[in-house]
Design a protein around this motif. Structure first.
Motif, short mmCIF file in Angstrom:
data_model
loop_
_atom_site.label_atom_id
_atom_site.label_comp_id
_atom_site.label_asym_id
_atom_site.label_seq_id
_atom_site.Cartn_x
_atom_site.Cartn_y
_atom_site.Cartn_z
N HIS A 129 0.88 -1.18 0.00
CA HIS A 129 0.00 0.00 0.00
C HIS A 129 0.91 1.22 0.00
O HIS A 129 1.80 1.34 0.85
N ARG A 131 0.88 5.64 -0.70
CA ARG A 131 0.07 6.84 -0.92
C ARG A 131 0.95 8.06 -0.72
O ARG A 131 1.60 8.21 0.32
N GLU A 308 -5.35 -3.77 4.35
CA GLU A 308 -6.54 -2.92 4.39
C GLU A 308 -6.97 -2.65 5.83
O GLU A 308 -7.34 -1.52 6.17
N THR A 311 -4.47 -0.08 7.30
CA THR A 311 -4.69 1.29 6.81
C THR A 311 -5.99 1.87 7.37
O THR A 311 -6.09 3.09 7.56
#
Length: 358
Positions: A129, A131, A308, A311
């Motif tokens: 992940h 970002r 998931e 996060t």
């Protein structure tokens, strides 16, 4: 598209109101008659703006003739303003098309650099992940990649000084250097030295790059950590894997050393950048990894579900506020299948998930 429809409806409604004022109520207001094309110039095409301008001129002519004013003078004034609106809409549309082309090129270039990790490299399952804190950048100051060497899978996680778009140049240099040397250099310590040499021309006097290399071998992982947050081994408990002898980051005279850590097929390795632990709540309290909720999240059977869940915990901790730094999390788990016989798997065919063991 939906926004343009709303603007068209607003411009048409404004033009209808202006026509009603002038023709029905018979109140001369020639400035109000051009409100339609002026609104259209901000979001709609030049053709639509011209059509609304023609309506405005017609309404102004009819209103002037009823009021006994000079129709030609009124028409010229309204036509001039409408023409200006059409030119503005045309110029804006050309600028938007040029911006769209540049944006597509930028996105394509960033996607080529920041390729997503595969679901599996060799005998190691992966989930990642990432970002950027810049909503318009796909690639920021965090860099991750994976290659399959002759000895096994190798992971890179690096963090360039700075974040967002300002760090893209150095991040691209890190990826280029890693892809140039990682597959052929068997020793991760020598690889760290090589990366430092290759990046030195790209770094300013105060620039640096934290680096974490992870080489996966049967039953163990070999780490080289140069100033990067320590990874965590996920089993029955979370075990931080801080290097016995810390090294400065790349660009600041690194002294990379090898750290060998036991990692069985039922255990996982969590690699992350400082964007994870620097995520703060409203009281400026950082996100903590040594809590049961994090362990429970990382113990989810499937790696994507574990990420998931993690996060989601970060989002709840920050209250959904934008992150102040780039964030990258990589979760790796060796499979129970020997590397020599393990088939490569694509995104649509993941192996049966297992919970981390001790």
């Amino acid at each position: 598209m939906e926004t343009r429809r709303k603007w068209l409806a607003a411009a048409a409604a404004a033009q209808a109101v202006a026509a009603s004022v002038e023709l029905v109520a018979q109140v001369p207001s020639y400035g109000l008659s051009v409100i339609g094309p002026l609104l259209a110039a901000h979001r709609l095409s030049a053709r639509v703006t011209a059509a609304l301008g023609a309506v405005a001129v017609t309404v102004a002519l009819l209103g002037a003739s009823r009021a006994g004013s000079s129709a030609s003078g009124v028409a010229l004034n309204v036509a001039a303003v409408s023409l200006w609106a059409v030119l503005t809409a045309h110029t804006r549309a050309r600028a938007e098309r040029a911006l769209d082309d540049v944006t597509r090129l930028a996105v394509t270039a960033q996607e080529a650099l920041a390729r997503p990790l595969p679901d599996r490299v060799g005998h190691v399952d992966l989930a990642a992940h990432t970002r950027s804190c810049d909503p318009y950048a796909l690639l920021g100051g965090d860099v991750h990649d994976a290659v399959l060497t002759s000895a096994g899978p190798r992971l890179l996680l690096a963090d360039v000084k700075g974040h967002g778009a300002q760090a893209i140049r150095v991040s691209a240099a890190v990826l280029a250097a890693f892809r140039r040397a990682a597959a052929t250099e068997p020793d991760p310590v020598r690889l760290a030295h090589t990366l430092d040499e290759l990046l030195r021309p790209e770094l300013g006097p105060e620039d640096f790059v934290t680096l974490l290399l992870a080489d996966f071998h049967p039953g163990e992982v070999r780490l080289v950590n140069c100033g990067h947050p320590a990874p965590l081994r996920v089993g029955r408990r979370l075990c931080p894997l801080a290097p016995p002898q810390p090294s400065p980051p790349l660009g600041l005279g690194p002294v990379p050393r090898l750290q060998r850590v036991h990692l069985s097929a039922g255990q996982r390795l969590l690699l992350h950048t400082d964007g994870l632990t620097d995520a703060c709540d409203g009281d400026r309290a950082p996100f903590r990894l040594d809590v049961p909720q994090v362990h429970a999240a990382l113990a989810e059977p499937a790696l994507p579900d574990a990420l998931e869940h993690l996060t989601d915990l970060v989002a709840r901790h920050t209250g959904g506020a934008p992150l102040g730094d780039d964030l990258t999390i990589v979760l790796a788990q060796p499979t129970r299948t020997p590397a020599a016989t393990a088939p490569e798997q694509g995104p649509g065919s993941r192996p049966r998930p297992t919970r981390p063991s001790a």
